[in-house]
Design a protein around this motif. Structure first.
Motif, mmCIF file in Angstrom:
data_model
loop_
_atom_site.group_PDB
_atom_site.id
_atom_site.type_symbol
_atom_site.label_atom_id
_atom_site.label_comp_id
_atom_site.label_asym_id
_atom_site.label_seq_id
_atom_site.Cartn_x
_atom_site.Cartn_y
_atom_site.Cartn_z
ATOM 1 N N VAL A 1 -4.393 42.434 34.997
ATOM 2 C CA VAL A 1 -5.448 43.374 34.598
ATOM 3 C C VAL A 1 -6.679 43.166 35.465
ATOM 4 N N LEU A 2 -7.142 44.244 36.103
ATOM 5 C CA LEU A 2 -8.366 44.252 36.885
ATOM 6 C C LEU A 2 -9.253 45.381 36.370
ATOM 7 N N THR A 3 -10.526 45.335 36.702
ATOM 8 C CA THR A 3 -11.438 46.389 36.251
ATOM 9 C C THR A 3 -12.094 47.064 37.449
ATOM 10 N N PHE A 4 -12.678 48.250 37.180
ATOM 11 C CA PHE A 4 -13.421 48.973 38.209
ATOM 12 C C PHE A 4 -14.555 49.729 37.538
ATOM 13 N N ARG A 5 -15.549 50.131 38.342
ATOM 14 C CA ARG A 5 -16.682 50.885 37.814
ATOM 15 C C ARG A 5 -16.636 52.352 38.220
ATOM 16 N N THR A 6 -16.309 52.632 39.473
ATOM 17 C CA THR A 6 -16.332 54.006 39.981
ATOM 18 C C THR A 6 -14.940 54.437 40.418
ATOM 19 N N PRO A 7 -14.703 55.740 40.477
ATOM 20 C CA PRO A 7 -13.400 56.214 40.975
ATOM 21 C C PRO A 7 -13.104 55.716 42.387
ATOM 22 N N TRP B 1 -4.694 57.895 34.318
ATOM 23 C CA TRP B 1 -4.923 58.278 32.921
ATOM 24 C C TRP B 1 -6.348 58.791 32.788
ATOM 25 N N THR B 2 -6.483 60.096 32.546
ATOM 26 C CA THR B 2 -7.785 60.734 32.374
ATOM 27 C C THR B 2 -7.573 62.095 31.729
ATOM 28 N N GLU B 3 -8.599 62.580 31.041
ATOM 29 C CA GLU B 3 -8.532 63.918 30.439
ATOM 30 C C GLU B 3 -8.948 65.006 31.423
ATOM 31 N N LYS B 4 -9.479 64.635 32.578
ATOM 32 C CA LYS B 4 -9.990 65.612 33.541
ATOM 33 C C LYS B 4 -8.936 65.920 34.602
ATOM 34 N N GLY B 5 -8.523 67.169 34.668
ATOM 35 C CA GLY B 5 -7.568 67.573 35.685
ATOM 36 C C GLY B 5 -8.111 67.384 37.089
ATOM 37 N N SER B 6 -9.408 67.645 37.279
ATOM 38 C CA SER B 6 -10.010 67.484 38.606
ATOM 39 C C SER B 6 -9.983 66.024 39.045
ATOM 40 N N GLN B 7 -10.160 65.111 38.096
ATOM 41 C CA GLN B 7 -10.136 63.681 38.430
ATOM 42 C C GLN B 7 -8.726 63.219 38.778
ATOM 43 N N ILE B 8 -7.735 63.800 38.110
ATOM 44 C CA ILE B 8 -6.338 63.507 38.460
ATOM 45 C C ILE B 8 -6.076 63.907 39.905
ATOM 46 N N ARG C 1 -0.023 46.404 38.054
ATOM 47 C CA ARG C 1 -1.465 46.170 38.169
ATOM 48 C C ARG C 1 -2.191 47.216 37.342
ATOM 49 N N LEU C 2 -2.842 46.772 36.277
ATOM 50 C CA LEU C 2 -3.610 47.678 35.426
ATOM 51 C C LEU C 2 -5.062 47.667 35.876
ATOM 52 N N LEU C 3 -5.575 48.834 36.263
ATOM 53 C CA LEU C 3 -6.977 48.987 36.650
ATOM 54 C C LEU C 3 -7.677 49.793 35.567
ATOM 55 N N VAL C 4 -8.608 49.150 34.862
ATOM 56 C CA VAL C 4 -9.283 49.791 33.733
ATOM 57 C C VAL C 4 -10.768 49.921 34.028
ATOM 58 N N GLN C 5 -11.330 51.099 33.726
ATOM 59 C CA GLN C 5 -12.762 51.273 33.914
ATOM 60 C C GLN C 5 -13.514 50.313 32.990
ATOM 61 N N GLU C 6 -14.557 49.665 33.533
ATOM 62 C CA GLU C 6 -15.224 48.571 32.826
ATOM 63 C C GLU C 6 -15.682 48.944 31.424
ATOM 64 N N LYS D 1 4.077 47.391 43.934
ATOM 65 C CA LYS D 1 3.060 46.697 43.131
ATOM 66 C C LYS D 1 2.097 47.764 42.630
ATOM 67 N N ALA D 2 2.625 48.647 41.778
ATOM 68 C CA ALA D 2 1.938 49.883 41.433
ATOM 69 C C ALA D 2 0.676 49.644 40.613
ATOM 70 N N ALA D 3 -0.332 50.453 40.902
ATOM 71 C CA ALA D 3 -1.561 50.460 40.114
ATOM 72 C C ALA D 3 -1.460 51.519 39.022
ATOM 73 N N ASN D 4 -1.862 51.148 37.821
ATOM 74 C CA ASN D 4 -1.939 52.070 36.695
ATOM 75 C C ASN D 4 -3.412 52.183 36.335
ATOM 76 N N ILE D 5 -4.035 53.311 36.682
ATOM 77 C CA ILE D 5 -5.486 53.466 36.597
ATOM 78 C C ILE D 5 -5.861 54.157 35.286
ATOM 79 N N VAL D 6 -6.716 53.514 34.492
ATOM 80 C CA VAL D 6 -7.163 54.084 33.221
ATOM 81 C C VAL D 6 -8.661 54.358 33.314
ATOM 82 N N TYR D 7 -9.034 55.635 33.325
ATOM 83 C CA TYR D 7 -10.448 56.023 33.325
ATOM 84 C C TYR D 7 -11.011 55.983 31.907
ATOM 85 N N ALA D 8 -12.328 55.954 31.815
ATOM 86 C CA ALA D 8 -12.987 55.802 30.510
ATOM 87 C C ALA D 8 -12.716 56.974 29.577
ATOM 88 N N ASP D 9 -12.469 58.162 30.146
ATOM 89 C CA ASP D 9 -12.275 59.336 29.286
ATOM 90 C C ASP D 9 -10.812 59.536 28.886
#
Length: 476
Positions: free
Chosen positions: A395-401, A420-427, A295-300, A260-268
């Protein structure tokens, strides 16, 4: 501008489906002693062929053939010689790739574009890769002279029939084991065509045996005293039954189960790229994927924008004839699976989630389900907890990492995840905290024979692919 595509059907004439098929034991097709069953085309419910059913006597015959081949031929054979057979099988798969792809789409319901461009090339790649390991096992990190386990009993699912066959058979043969494999009862045809490929490659009789049937056949194979190693891909419930059957025995076991994999999309994140990854993560193979990003987790802060783009992209997906090269989403594999998808989707609505599907004209015959997403999903909802195994996205949402990781890990499964993020450190920060066997970064559903695959928790144990995939087939 809206482009309309004319039908572009692949020809069925490249495959020759026999009226009936027997069991493949000791290098020959033989009759089964169980009651034959039918395999059907899920796109139109047409009967394709009668398939022999295996009883316990047939299982015993197949295991004994595998044992004889292991002791007299395949086990003592030098690794370099085994490699030649694996290379030969890989080349024949490439030569017959169009035939295999068409047959897979007819029997399974998946779009020809996927079976042609993803499944069959990966099948060949798996055999090429493990052919390379056959004479190098002493350098794999499992001791200077690791030995094969013996006879492997392998049970595979219906969502990737030929690819799961390759994941199981290629490493087993490379390590010097012989195989008795049971394909899913709804998708046996490419496994039986693979039996023909084994004969074409002059593989010694008994090295690969393919027996067909339903759950009883699988149970008889797993419980047979002549089996040294069991490999299973399928549902968590069946995986538990197999583990109970093997408890207290000396048989080795690997399980690749649900997810039941989560697919996390950060704002950046690059949102258009992320939307393509979301679509690929859940609608590839009609969602019949254990590692699907269901399960899609998208930053609010970007949730509304992502949903708008996602709905626009979903509206372009083409549902229909699996043999049409323009088709994105093919047929659901069986009536039983369609019923399960409908049941869980109805439960999502009853529990208060908002359901949306694009306008979608479905064929009159066959098993079909429109691509669907749910918003307003709570973590307590069944659609957020249970594996739907269909083209349904929650689809679910989140505010913080930290919240994203907590929600992603709030599942009994642990097979895969996406970030999904442009920041390597966040990955790296996120990946280190996700309890998942495979974590994709800015992509999804990418597979390579050199990369291990497997899960944690109720998604099973053991790894398939890569150097790690050898361990289950060696006494180390």
């Amino acid at each position: 501008m809206v482009f309309e595509y004319a039908p572009a059907p692949e020809s069925r004439s490249v495959v020759d489906i026999r009226p009936s098929y027997g069991l493949f034991i000791d290098g020959e097709f033989v009759d089964g002693h169980g009651e034959p069953f039918k395999t059907i085309n899920p796109a139109d419910e047409a009967v394709l062929a009668d398939i022999a059913c295996t009883d316990e006597a047939d299982v015993d015959r197949a295991v004994k053939a595998a044992r004889t081949a292991y002791e007299k031929v395949w086990g003592p054979m030098p690794g370099a010689e085994r490699a030649k057979y694996l290379y030969r099988i890989a080349r024949i798969i490439q030569e017959r790739s169009r035939e295999l792809a068409v047959l897979e789409s007819i029997d399974n319901g998946k779009p020809i574009r996927e079976s042609r461009d993803v499944d069959v090339p990966l099948v060949a790649a798996w055999f090429f890769y493990y052919a390379g390991w056959a004479d190098k096992l002493g350098h794999a990190g499992f001791g200077p002279d690791p030995k094969p386990v013996g006879v492997a009993g392998q049970v595979i699912p219906w969502n990737f029939p030929l690819l799961m066959l390759a994941w199981k058979i290629a490493p087993a043969l490379a390590c010097g084991n012989t195989v008795v494999l049971k394909p899913a009862e709804t998708t046996p045809l490419t496994a039986l065509l693979f039996a023909d490929i084994c004969r074409q490659a002059d593989l010694p009789p008994g090295v690969v045996n393919i027996i067909t049937g339903a759950g009883e056949t699988g149970r008889a194979l797993v419980a047979h005293e002549g089996i040294d190693k069991v490999a299973f891909t399928g549902s968590t419930d069946v995986g538990r039954q197999i583990a109970r059957t093997l408890a207290g025995t000396s048989k080795k076991l690997t399980l690749e189960l649900g997810g039941k994999a989560a697919n996390i999309v950060y704002a950046d994140a690059a949102l258009d790229q992320a939307v393509e990854g979301i679509v690929n993560g859940i609608f590839f193979n009609q969602g019949h994927v254990c590692c699907a990003g269901s399960r899609l987790l998208v930053q609010e802060s970007v949730a509304d924008e992502v949903l708008e783009r996602l709905k626009a992209r979903m509206a372009t997906l083409r549902v229909g004839d699996p043999l049409d090269k323009n088709t994105d989403i093919g047929a659901i594999n069986s009536a039983a699976q369609l019923d399960k998808i409908r049941e869980l989707s109805a439960a999502g609505e009853q529990e208060g989630a908002d359901r949306w599907s694009p306008p979608c004209e479905l064929p009159d015959r066959g098993f079909w389900f429109a691509p669907t997403l749910f918003t307003g999903v709570a973590q307590s909802h069944r659609i957020a907890r249970e594996e739907i195994f269909g083209p349904v996205l929650s689809v679910l949402t989140f505010r913080t990492p930290e919240e994203a990781v907590t929600k992603a890990n709030n599942t009994p499964y642990g097979l895969s995840a996406g970030i999904w993020t442009e920041k390597g450190s966040q990955i790296l920060w996120t990946a280190q905290r996700l309890r998942a066997g495979v974590v994709w970064a800015n992509t999804f559903n990418k597979f390579d024979p050199a990369s291990p695959f497997g899960g944690y928790k109720e998604s099973g144990f053991g790894r398939e692919g890569g150097r790690h995939g050898l361990e289950a087939y060696l006494n180390v």
